[in-house]
Design an enzyme around this catalytic site. Structure first.
Site, PDB file in Angstrom:
ATOM      1  N   ASN A 182       0.878  -1.175   0.000  1.00 31.10           N
ATOM      2  CA  ASN A 182       0.000   0.000   0.000  1.00 31.10           C
ATOM      3  C   ASN A 182       0.909   1.216   0.000  1.00 31.10           C
ATOM      4  O   ASN A 182       1.780   1.339   0.859  1.00 31.10           O
ATOM      5  CB  ASN A 182      -0.882  -0.029   1.268  1.00 31.10           C
ATOM      6  CG  ASN A 182      -1.611   1.281   1.482  1.00 31.10           C
ATOM      7  OD1 ASN A 182      -1.924   1.993   0.529  1.00 31.10           O
ATOM      8  ND2 ASN A 182      -1.881   1.608   2.730  1.00 31.10           N
ATOM      9  N   GLY A 183       0.734   2.107  -0.983  1.00 30.60           N
ATOM     10  CA  GLY A 183       1.588   3.293  -1.055  1.00 30.60           C
ATOM     11  C   GLY A 183       2.056   3.520  -2.478  1.00 30.60           C
ATOM     12  O   GLY A 183       1.502   2.930  -3.419  1.00 30.60           O
TER      13      GLY A 183
END
Ligand code: M6R
Length: 615
Positions: A101-102
């Protein structure tokens, strides 16, 4: 903004991961995937475009065995939503699987380097670069996988929360984070990891909030170890009790989370206000202000930073702080503030407002404010999130988990806390007279009952919504405290019904937007009986005389608008500074019923995610 889940224990991982993904689906739902290592040492990956339900269908035909696994629900950044770009991504060797995530900002440079080393890529994602880079370091430098993950993260620019498993090791889960949240759930002989605590509820009641720049190694039958990514030295592990219940994560008999959250507002405001007004109703007590009296007394300016709905709450906060504290106040979009080279010093207070406490732009804004010496105060909902952990002090809004992507109860909670904050600072600085404080406190304490009364407009709003289901555009107009309410009403409609809507200060209409008015352009006017009521009446007349339909939100018993507006929705009368809280209820309902009438998924509107953890 992408949700990740992982499990290591003695139960079948698959059903736990799927359940976790469903609870995290509000973070993104473009595609989903799962990776499991079964008893024979085979790494099985299942992915599907769309919702977690699609993944379940796809996976049903394959092997879902295994006591360890990682899973992901995606909100696309690099590469369109499809099966190939869905996570988990697997290294070229086929040994390492990773969810992320990111965003990896320097992924193109790393990819080029890997291509020169003979690596090929299947997807368009930055995440595949990450897993291949780990594989490359692992293979080329004879180090452990944990070292290879850490070495890779040292090369990476950007934000990440990751979980990694290795085909040859069904007993180990590696996780790490920088600027994206990650929580470890500590169970009895089993460990869970997730982007937030919701997938862990019901499985474990102890959690560790991984801090920025930390890497954790979770091994079967061993204690969890956590090191700093930079220094590779052990960091202190802080195990906390998880204070979330399953009931808070369920719809409680409503069709959608959004409707539940709208109707919950009398209760959530009661929770938000609890213990914050003295028993005799004469004073506000906020520990964040009490503990920092000198800072609030000496402040020369307050800047509010936020995004989206929280930014609308900030605009109302500006009015409140100006009125009660007589301090110069500015409001900035966090995404603009962070790149604006702001002039700040020790006499500045920066108040960041965020439901999730994870919004990347807001986090970056407060980091800059702290670097420049400002005192940073957080107004947040999610307990233990990154923003409250990175502020000097703050106040939680305590409205419980908000799962519908469109913010409702968090908005009214934020405005309530900002009211309390303005009163507390005003009391301290002597700028809010005690009679005013008492009178606003009295109304605040009555707010839960007032909102119960307000919600009775539900059937009327539902009926009204049918008239406007097929409108293509809407204007929302308000003045003073209710100009931000108009912006918020318009945002609610846009987000969940995909109808174009604009919020505007009513008196600005004549400077241009009035040209848009015709019989196909309805206007919603927020016109409670306040200091600008007479002014707004003439603004409405200007709209009406050009053929536009008008829906007016008016204070109960005020009939002056009846002859002008086409439809009036009455709300209980409250002091002017509290009108945005009350007026936003019919606006939330109007957006809701229009969207439902159009057959839209109100809890998971297209292209949106609840928590925006990327720039
Ligand atoms: O979690 P935050 O309050 O920081 O989120 C800010 C915005 O992303 C959020 O308010 C967004 O605009 C909502 N979808 C509004 O309903």
């Amino acid at each position: 903004m992408c949700g990740i889940v992982g499990y290591l224990g003695s139960q079948g991982a698959y059903s736990i991961l799927i359940q976790g993904l469903k609870r995290l689906e509000y973070r993104g739902y473009d595609s989903a995937g799962v990776a499991l290592i079964d008893g024979t040492g085979s790494l099985n990956i299942h992915k599907a475009k769309g919702k977690v339900a699609n993944l379940e269908q796809t996976a049903a035909a394959g092997n879902t065995d295994g006591l360890i696994g990682i899973a992901h629900t995606r909100w696309a950044t690099h590469g369109e939503p499809n099966d190939i770009n869905a996570h988990p991504h697997v290294s070229q060797s086929g040994n390492i699987a990773l969810v992320h995530n990111g965003t990896i900002e320097n992924y193109a440079v790393l990819k080029q380097l890997l291509c020169e080393q003979g690596y090929t890529f299947k997807s368009e994602t930055d995440t595949e670069v990450l897993v291949q880079f780990i594989d490359y370091i692992h293979a080329s430098s004879d180090c452990t996988l944990v070292d290879a993950v850490r070495e890779t993260l040292l090369q990476v620019e950007g934000a990440y929360a990751i979980a990694v498993i290795e085909k040859n090791n069904p007993d180990r889960l590696i996780v790490a984070r920088k600027s994206s949240p990650l929580v470890i759930g500590v169970g009895d002989g089993e460990t869970f990891i997730a982007s937030d605590a919701t997938p862990i509820v019901g499985y474990a009641d102890k959690v560790i909030y991984l801090k920025d720049n930390e890497l954790a190694v979770i091994e079967r039958d061993k204690a969890i170890s956590i090191v700093s990514i930079d220094s590779n030295t052990p960091t202190k592990i802080d195990v906390q009790k998880l204070k979330l219940s399953l009931a808070q994560l369920e719809k409680g008999g409503y069709d959608t989370f959004m409707l539940k959250e709208i109707f919950e507002q009398p209760k959530t405001l009661r929770d938000c206000l609890r213990g914050r007004i003295t028993d005799n109703g004469s004073r506000v007590v906020l520990s964040g202000v009490e503990l920092n009296k000198e800072t609030f007394l000496n402040a020369e300016r307050i800047t509010l930073v936020a995004c989206g709905t929280s930014w609308h709450a900030a605009l109302i906060g500006k009015r409140l702080i100006q009125d009660f504290c007589r301090i110069p106040v500015e409001v900035e979009y966090a995404s603009e503030f962070r790149y604006s080279n702001p002039v700040l010093g020790p006499k500045d207070i920066v108040i960041s407002i965020s439901q999730s406490g994870e919004t990347a732009d807001t986090l970056a804004a407060i980091q800059i404010a702290r670097e420049k010496g400002a005192f940073v105060y957080g107004v947040c909902n999610v307990v233990g999130a990154s923003i409250p952990r990175n502020t000097d002090s703050g106040t939680y809004i305590h409205v419980g988990p908000e799962i519908g992507v469109a913010s409702t109860k968090a908005f009214t909670g934020q405005v309530t806390v900002l009211t309390l904050l303005a009163l507390a600072i005003g009391q301290l600085r002597g700028t809010a007279d005690s009679d005013t404080v008492k009178s606003v406190c009295k109304s605040l304490m009555q707010l839960p009952e007032i909102l119960e009364e307000t919600l009775k407009c539900d059937p009327e709003v539902q009926k009204l919504s049918r008239i406007f289901t097929y409108a293509h555009n809407f204007l929302y107009l308000g003045r003073g405290y209710n100009y931000p309410t108009a912006l918020e009403g318009a945002l609610k409609l846009k987000e969940i019904s995909y109808i174009h809507a604009e919020g505007y200060p009513a008196a600005e209409m004549k400077h241009g937007p009035i040209a848009l008015i015709d019989h196909e352009m309805p206007s919603v006017i927020i016109a409670p009986s306040d200091s600008l009521y007479d002014k707004i009446i003439s603004n409405v007349q200007q709209v009406k005389s050009r053929g536009g339909a008008v829906v007016a939100i008016v204070s109960r018993g005020n009939t002056a608008m009846n002859d002008i507006a086409d439809f009036c929705i009455e709300i209980p009368e409250v002091p002017e500074c509290l009108t945005p809280i009350v007026a936003s209820i019919p606006l939330q309902l109007l957006a809701y019923y229009i969207a439902v009438g159009k057959g839209k998924n109100v809890d998971q509107p297209r292209n949106l995610a609840k928590s925006v953890t990327v720039e």
